[in-house]
Scaffold this active site. Structure first.
Site, short mmCIF file in Angstrom:
data_model
loop_
_atom_site.label_atom_id
_atom_site.label_comp_id
_atom_site.label_asym_id
_atom_site.label_seq_id
_atom_site.Cartn_x
_atom_site.Cartn_y
_atom_site.Cartn_z
N GLU A 139 2.75 -0.70 4.62
CA GLU A 139 2.53 0.29 3.88
C GLU A 139 4.34 1.68 3.87
O GLU A 139 4.60 1.46 4.10
CB GLU A 139 1.92 1.13 5.07
CG GLU A 139 0.00 0.90 5.45
CD GLU A 139 -1.05 1.63 4.88
OE1 GLU A 139 -0.60 2.44 3.49
OE2 GLU A 139 -1.87 1.13 3.91
N ASP A 168 -3.60 2.15 -5.03
CA ASP A 168 -1.98 1.78 -4.46
C ASP A 168 -1.48 0.90 -4.93
O ASP A 168 -2.22 0.13 -4.76
CB ASP A 168 -2.05 2.37 -2.53
CG ASP A 168 -3.16 1.47 -2.34
OD1 ASP A 168 -4.15 1.11 -2.71
OD2 ASP A 168 -2.36 1.07 -0.63
N HIS A 207 -2.56 -3.93 -3.87
CA HIS A 207 -3.68 -3.16 -3.04
C HIS A 207 -4.79 -2.91 -3.66
O HIS A 207 -5.93 -2.96 -3.93
CB HIS A 207 -4.12 -2.01 -2.05
CG HIS A 207 -5.05 -1.60 -0.98
ND1 HIS A 207 -5.50 -0.63 -0.81
CD2 HIS A 207 -6.53 -2.75 -0.87
CE1 HIS A 207 -6.61 -0.87 0.32
NE2 HIS A 207 -7.27 -2.43 0.34
N HIS A 221 0.82 -1.22 0.27
CA HIS A 221 -0.10 -0.03 0.11
C HIS A 221 0.81 1.12 -0.15
O HIS A 221 1.96 1.09 0.54
CB HIS A 221 -0.48 0.10 1.10
CG HIS A 221 -1.06 -1.15 1.42
ND1 HIS A 221 -3.20 -1.16 1.87
CD2 HIS A 221 -1.50 -2.06 2.42
CE1 HIS A 221 -3.91 -2.33 2.23
NE2 HIS A 221 -2.78 -2.95 2.59
N TYR A 222 -0.03 2.08 -0.34
CA TYR A 222 0.86 3.47 0.14
C TYR A 222 -0.19 3.93 0.71
O TYR A 222 -0.98 3.89 1.20
CB TYR A 222 1.09 4.32 -0.80
CG TYR A 222 0.08 5.19 -2.29
CD1 TYR A 222 -0.73 6.00 -1.50
CD2 TYR A 222 0.04 4.94 -3.29
CE1 TYR A 222 -2.25 6.20 -2.60
CE2 TYR A 222 -0.56 5.02 -4.35
CZ TYR A 222 -1.88 5.76 -3.92
OH TYR A 222 -2.75 6.15 -4.73
N THR A 223 0.53 4.48 2.07
CA THR A 223 -0.44 5.16 3.07
C THR A 223 -1.21 6.53 2.60
O THR A 223 -1.90 7.28 3.15
CB THR A 223 1.06 5.86 3.89
OG1 THR A 223 1.47 7.45 3.48
CG2 THR A 223 1.72 5.17 4.91
ZN LIG Z 1 -4.12 0.65 0.46
#
Ligand SMILES: [Zn+2]
Length: 222
Positions: free
Chosen positions: A88, A135, A125, A24-26
């Site tokens: 993340e 993401d 994700h 993921h990215y935050t």
């Molecule tokens: Zn995500």
């Protein structure tokens, strides 16, 4: 590595062992993300967070179920949180600094060796929640990760476009969304910038993924 325990977790349902990793990215700065991932009111978490300088934060024990995936699926896995480890990455996907990628490489190497996780089981994700999540985004270096043996990348070949969607399903893309959303999720990761109807290039790449990494290899064992 810094311990920053999050209260947002539960047992893995059915006592299953994680054999998927979701990236993921935050979408926010590190400190705001850490605060949110540890806030009971937000009810979200991940096992790990890596900041742009390459510092790794450990939030949830890998034996436990963190709350990062939400609605979606990968192959037959519909409770992705129970089957996965969530990582993340700080930022909005517009850049992935070298220290962050180096730390991610080390962490993936460690987790995958400890848990015997196959490179095809490292997904974004966006792969498991097409149309809802994008993401880690089109600038994430999936090819580099695959080159390091930590994910997979398709080899180009020509094939019949009419079979593209069936190949995407065989690789693991969710059955609960439309063929168009499956195609978009696949392109976001493997062919960023491509548009229009599925063509022979999509078909070639999708067939190569489905042939080498068919999802039923894992779903049958589940
Ligand atoms: Zn995500």
């Amino acid at each position: 590595m810094i311990h920053r325990p999050s209260p947002n977790h539960g047992p893995r349902r059915g006592g299953v062992r994680p054999d998927l990793i979701v990236l993921h990215y935050t979408a926010m700065e590190r400190d705001a993300a850490l605060e949110r991932l540890c806030d009971p009111a937000a009810a979200v978490s991940s096992h790990w967070l890596i900041d742009r300088r390459g510092e790794a934060f450990h939030l949830v024990d890998e034996e436990l179920r963190a709350w990062h995936a939400g609605m979606g699926s990968w192959g037959a896995v519909t409770d992705v949180n129970s089957r996965s480890i969530g990582i993340e990455l700080e930022g909005d996907g517009s850049q992935y600094p070298a220290p962050l990628m180096e730390a991610l490489t080390r962490l993936l190497r460690d987790i995958m060796a400890r848990r015997d996780i196959h490179p095809a089981r490292v997904i974004g994700h966006s792969d498991m929640a097409p149309g809802r999540k994008c993401d880690p985004g089109p600038l994430f270096d999936w090819r580099g990760l695959a080159h390091a043996g930590l994910s997979v990348w398709p080899e180009a070949g020509e094939d019949e476009p009419s079979g593209t969607d069936a190949a995407l399903l065989r690789f693991g893309y969710p059955a609960f969304v439309s063929p168009q959303l499956r195609l978009e999720a696949f392109r976001l990761r493997f062919r960023p910038g491509a548009s229009g109807p599925a063509d022979a290039v999509d078909a070639g790449l999708a067939f190569d993924l489905a042939r080498r990494f068919p999802i039923d290899r894992w779903d049958k064992a589940a």
